[in-house]
Design an enzyme around this catalytic site. Structure first.
Site, PDB file in Angstrom:
ATOM      1  N   SER A 444       0.743  -1.051  -0.099  1.00 48.89           N
ATOM      2  CA  SER A 444      -0.085  -0.015  -0.077  1.00 48.89           C
ATOM      3  C   SER A 444       0.652   2.074  -0.056  1.00 48.89           C
ATOM      4  O   SER A 444       0.625   2.389   0.089  1.00 48.89           O
ATOM      5  CB  SER A 444      -0.832   0.145   0.817  1.00 48.89           C
ATOM      6  OG  SER A 444      -0.262  -0.251   2.141  1.00 48.89           O
ATOM      7  N   ASP A 550      -3.843 -11.899   6.578  1.00 51.01           N
ATOM      8  CA  ASP A 550      -1.989 -11.790   5.747  1.00 51.01           C
ATOM      9  C   ASP A 550      -0.771 -12.006   7.027  1.00 51.01           C
ATOM     10  O   ASP A 550      -0.026 -11.766   6.822  1.00 51.01           O
ATOM     11  CB  ASP A 550      -1.707 -10.897   4.820  1.00 51.01           C
ATOM     12  CG  ASP A 550      -1.034 -10.550   4.150  1.00 51.01           C
ATOM     13  OD1 ASP A 550      -0.229 -11.773   3.690  1.00 51.01           O
ATOM     14  OD2 ASP A 550      -0.537  -9.766   3.396  1.00 51.01           O
TER      15      ASP A 550
HETATM   16  N1  LIG Z   1       6.489   0.013  12.656  1.00 49.20           N
HETATM   17  C1  LIG Z   1       7.522  -0.347  11.696  1.00 49.20           C
HETATM   18  N2  LIG Z   1       8.687  -0.070  12.467  1.00 49.20           N
HETATM   19  C2  LIG Z   1       9.298  -0.481  11.795  1.00 49.20           C
HETATM   20  N3  LIG Z   1       9.399  -1.201  10.396  1.00 49.20           N
HETATM   21  C3  LIG Z   1       7.760  -1.282  10.302  1.00 49.20           C
HETATM   22  C4  LIG Z   1       6.510  -0.884  10.607  1.00 49.20           C
HETATM   23  N4  LIG Z   1       6.356  -1.095   9.762  1.00 49.20           N
HETATM   24  C5  LIG Z   1       6.203  -1.595   8.414  1.00 49.20           C
HETATM   25  N5  LIG Z   1       7.869  -1.255   8.770  1.00 49.20           N
HETATM   26  C6  LIG Z   1       8.211  -2.403   7.229  1.00 49.20           C
HETATM   27  O1  LIG Z   1       7.527  -1.659   6.508  1.00 49.20           O
HETATM   28  C7  LIG Z   1       7.898  -2.634   5.593  1.00 49.20           C
HETATM   29  C8  LIG Z   1       6.233  -2.940   4.554  1.00 49.20           C
HETATM   30  O2  LIG Z   1       5.390  -2.693   6.291  1.00 49.20           O
HETATM   31  P1  LIG Z   1       3.847  -3.050   6.223  1.00 49.20           P
HETATM   32  O3  LIG Z   1       3.579  -4.037   6.061  1.00 49.20           O
HETATM   33  O4  LIG Z   1       2.847  -2.540   6.939  1.00 49.20           O
HETATM   34  O5  LIG Z   1       2.935  -2.409   4.101  1.00 49.20           O
HETATM   35  P2  LIG Z   1       2.360  -2.745   3.589  1.00 49.20           P
HETATM   36  O6  LIG Z   1       1.970  -1.924   2.901  1.00 49.20           O
HETATM   37  O7  LIG Z   1       1.190  -3.540   3.941  1.00 49.20           O
HETATM   38  O8  LIG Z   1       2.960  -4.034   3.195  1.00 49.20           O
HETATM   39  P3  LIG Z   1       2.412  -5.711   2.996  1.00 49.20           P
HETATM   40  O9  LIG Z   1       0.400  -5.388   2.463  1.00 49.20           O
HETATM   41  O10 LIG Z   1       3.252  -5.604   1.369  1.00 49.20           O
HETATM   42  O11 LIG Z   1       2.967  -6.384   4.073  1.00 49.20           O
HETATM   43  C9  LIG Z   1       7.917  -4.191   6.226  1.00 49.20           C
HETATM   44  O12 LIG Z   1       7.590  -5.305   6.127  1.00 49.20           O
HETATM   45  C10 LIG Z   1       8.162  -3.218   7.248  1.00 49.20           C
HETATM   46  O13 LIG Z   1      10.617  -3.522   6.922  1.00 49.20           O
END
Ligand SMILES: Nc1ncnc2c1ncn2[C@@H]1O[C@H](COP(=O)(O)OP(=O)(O)OP(=O)(O)O)[C@@H](O)[C@H]1O
Length: 706
Positions: A444, A550
């Site tokens: 996202s 997920d």
């Molecule tokens: N609170 C946090 N602290 C440290 N790193 C974070 C945090 N939140 C996210 N990240 C980093 O950012 C990456 C992507 O975050 P997240 O999974 O929330 O995004 P996303 O866009 O929902 O991804 P996906 O749905 O593809 O898993 C995580 O795998 C992690 O490495």
């Protein structure tokens, strides 16, 4: 309903000019029976009868070809691929037979294009599917850690949904029956019309050519015929009323001429196909499904499920079924959003001072009320139905009333942004935080580390505009905001400013577990400790009626204090008491439970399965089937059931027992989170977080070296 002639597409033996459809009808009817489509079953049965009679009647008049056995079509090795092949029936010779997979892949109109072209066209990155939970890499949904795309076939498996290529040259306005591969289409067949062939370029086409004209956007598979009442009631040779409304099928089929046999396709005693064209085989094999697997009679249903799943959810070719998770907010088009987002821009309608950050109460309802009112009033006016002047000689045309859709969109705009503004601070987080550093990138959007004077936070920027499901955005924020638990990432704030949506949360300085499993070998106790923490978080969510959907190492965050937390609620779902089960397919293929892959209803137990896969990750460094294409991975999950470790001695017996319990194929037999918390593998863990701190440090060191 798009129906596929699975496994037993109509076989046409052009030598005998008969359609051996009896057994095939049964297969079609079986499929309908198995999907409980009783109405369509009845209709299809009638239609098949009608078609069989009509077509075989007509064909039987022909006598120009010599007979051969039904399952045997001699090969013409002199086949020239560049040559345009046609028969009077419009049947492309090389499309007479299709394997189940090819048939299924071809059953969608939008996939009705040359397979050869598909195989040759590299997917355009921008066109990669961006649907919930099933897009990889940095696109939407259930992304796979880019570092782990060790799958060589990975990119080539994403065939974007494309509009069908231009149909082959054909006589304009010709009324015709088209028999192309597995498809038989009718287009305005009227009394006295004869059936004409349509030229299909044989090169790289293999029966998946568009057989359509631009006027017909709907799938014209054989099963669409079943929905046509004029066919249902038609009996062969009956008199049809004239005129365009009489859609009769009193067409005659002329005899095949210049027929050449290209491929010798047969069905062996074991039920396997023999003699499939090499190009078909290549396609299937490029999708990772071996020839043997295609023909495993006992797994044909599994293959069908998986291909349907892959087609609809990954390639996104099917029309989406009405889903509980599709709500009016999803009716938003990009244009609508742009309109509303520009309206909502604080720079245009709110003075900077009118919104103040108040962490104790994110919502200033008075100001939001003005904002929403403004938003709603700015929604583009409902278009009036176009005026059409009718003259007496012209065909009458009834304008479709599209005002309802526009109303829905306006309501959707209002509802979505209303909800969003209630959840968010209307302020720019870039003014509140400094030192933005990108630390991750998911489906996202990007995730940044930043700080204000008091603390360091992680800020996730969510791309609203390209997000496939606006409801999930709201749910992600609501869930994080509402539920706090030691093993669930702590939500801080959400910001909505000039069409940017940001979520701030606690910063986990150890990063994600995926990096740990790829860089370190974990001990039994470390695996047990992580399982215990994750299971605690899962149990908490389940108790609150939430399925994460997920669970995977990428979404488990750790820190240098040894804390383990579940993050990324971008695909979570609520299970209401009255609802019980869900059926929307989200998640990431390699971690998906078989009931999801098999398109069955599912519940919280899918998170337990994913936890089991995560244990395999902790032992092997990657989930099972990671080297397979997503389609084959899905197929293997459904077919093989409980997977195993590659590293045989990677986990103690108690741990293995725990893992196998998580990976129980039947969700009814799979234990709940609550039950698993009493398993010895969990209860024996007495360590505190210090047990995983060395993992965090080693991972950091290794990543710094990269
Ligand atoms: N609170 C946090 N602290 C440290 N790193 C974070 C945090 N939140 C996210 N990240 C980093 O950012 C990456 C992507 O975050 P997240 O999974 O929330 O995004 P996303 O866009 O929902 O991804 P996906 O749905 O593809 O898993 C995580 O795998 C992690 O490495």
């Amino acid at each position: 309903m798009t129906l596929c002639l699975y496994s037993k597409c109509i076989e046409m033996d052009t030598n005998q000019q008969t359609i051996n459809s009896k057994a095939k009808e049964e297969s079609i009817l079986d499929i309908l029976r198995s999907t409980n489509k009783q109405n369509e079953l009845d209709t299809t049965a009638n239609t098949l009868d009608t078609m069989k009679l009509e077509i075989s009647d007509t064909l039987s008049e022909s006598s120009s070809c010599e007979g051969s056995s039904t399952n045997s079509i001699p090969i013409d090795h002199s086949f020239n691929e560049d040559e345009v092949k046609e028969t009077e029936c419009g049947m492309n010779k090389e499309s007479v037979y299709q394997s189940p997979l090819a048939v299924l892949l071809s059953s969608s109109e939008s996939f009705n294009r040359s397979l050869g072209e598909c195989a040759n066209d590299l997917p355009d990155e921008q066109n990669l599917p961006k649907k919930s939970g099933l897009v990889y890499g940095d696109n939407h949904g259930g992304g796979i850690n880019p570092n782990r795309t060790n799958n060589k076939n990975f990119e080539s498996t994403f065939l974007p949904s494309r509009s069908a290529p231009k149909p082959p040259v054909e006589e304009k306005n010709k009324k015709k029956i088209l028999l192309s591969g597995n498809k038989l289409s009718l287009n305005k067949i009227e009394r006295g019309d004869s059936i004409h062939s349509v030229k299909t370029r044989s090169k790289k086409c293999y029966g998946l050519n568009p057989i359509d004209t631009k006027s017909d956007k709907k799938s014209r598979s054989i099963f669409n015929l079943a929905k046509r009442p004029f066919l249902k009631s038609k009996s062969v040779g009956s008199n049809m009323s004239s005129g365009s409304s009489s859609r009769s099928i009193s067409a005659s089929i002329s005899t095949p001429y210049d027929a050449k046999h290209i491929h010798h396709v047969g069905v062996s005693d074991s039920g396997a196909y023999t003699g499939l064209p090499a190009e078909w085989k290549n396609l299937l094999i490029s999708q990772g499904i071996t020839a043997q697997e295609q023909n495993e009679t006992e797994n044909k249903q599994t293959l069908q499920n998986v291909v349907e799943f892959y087609k609809s959810e990954i390639l996104n070719l099917n029309d989406k079924p009405a889903s509980k998770e599709r709500s009016i907010s999803n009716l938003l088009s990009d244009d609508d959003e742009t309109d509303v987002l520009s309206v909502i821009s604080p720079e245009t309608i709110l003075s900077k001072d009118s919104v103040k950050v108040d962490n104790s109460d994110l919502v200033d309802n008075t100001k939001n009320a003005d904002l929403i009112e403004k938003m709603s009033s700015e929604v583009p006016p409902i278009p009036k139905a176009p005026k059409i002047s009718l003259n007496d000689n012209a065909e009458t045309a009834k304008p479709r009333d599209i005002s309802r859709r526009a109303v829905n969109k306006s309501a959707a705009n209002k509802e979505f942004f209303n909800s969003l503004s209630k959840l968010c601070i209307l302020e720019d987080p870039k003014r509140l935080y400094k030192n933005f550093t990108e630390i991750g990138h998911g489906a996202s959007g990007a995730v940044f580390k930043a700080d204000d004077n008091t603390e360091t936070v992680a800020l996730k920027k969510i791309n609203i505009k390209s997000h496939p499901n606006k409801d999930l955005i709201l749910l992600e924020i609501e869930t994080m905001k509402k539920y706090t638990h030691d093993n669930v990432i702590e939500f801080k704030n959400a910001f909505f400013f000039t069409s940017e949506l940001w979520v701030s949360m606690e910063f986990m300085d150890g990063g994600n577990l995926a990096d740990v499993v790829m860089n370190c070998v974990l001990s039994n106790n470390q695996i047990g400790f992580i399982c215990k923490k994750v299971l605690g978080g899962i149990n908490f969510l389940h108790k609150n009626g939430i399925i994460h959907r997920d669970i995977k190492s990428d979404n488990i965050l750790i820190n240098e204090k040894g804390e383990v937390k579940i993050s990324d609620f971008g695909f979570c779902a609520l299970i209401r008491e009255d609802q019980g089960k869900r059926n929307t397919m989200v998640g990431t293929p390699y971690w998906m439970a078989p009931e999801v892959v098999n398109r069955q209803n599912y519940d919280q137990k899918i998170d337990i399965w994913s936890l089991g896969i995560m244990i395999i990750e902790m032992v092997d460094g990657e989930p099972p089937y990671m080297n397979e294409t997503p389609l084959r991975a899905l197929y293997l999950i459904a077919k093989n059931g409980t997977p195993d470790f590659q590293t045989k001695d990677g986990l103690c017996e108690v741990g293995k027992d725990f893992m196998y319990k998580c990976l129980t194929y039947d969700p009814q037999d799979r234990p709940s989170a609550d039950e698993l918390l009493t398993h010895r593998f969990i209860t024996d863990i007495n360590s505190d977080g210090s047990i995983i701190v060395p993992l965090v440090k080693l991972t950091k060191m290794k990543k710094d070296q990269e």
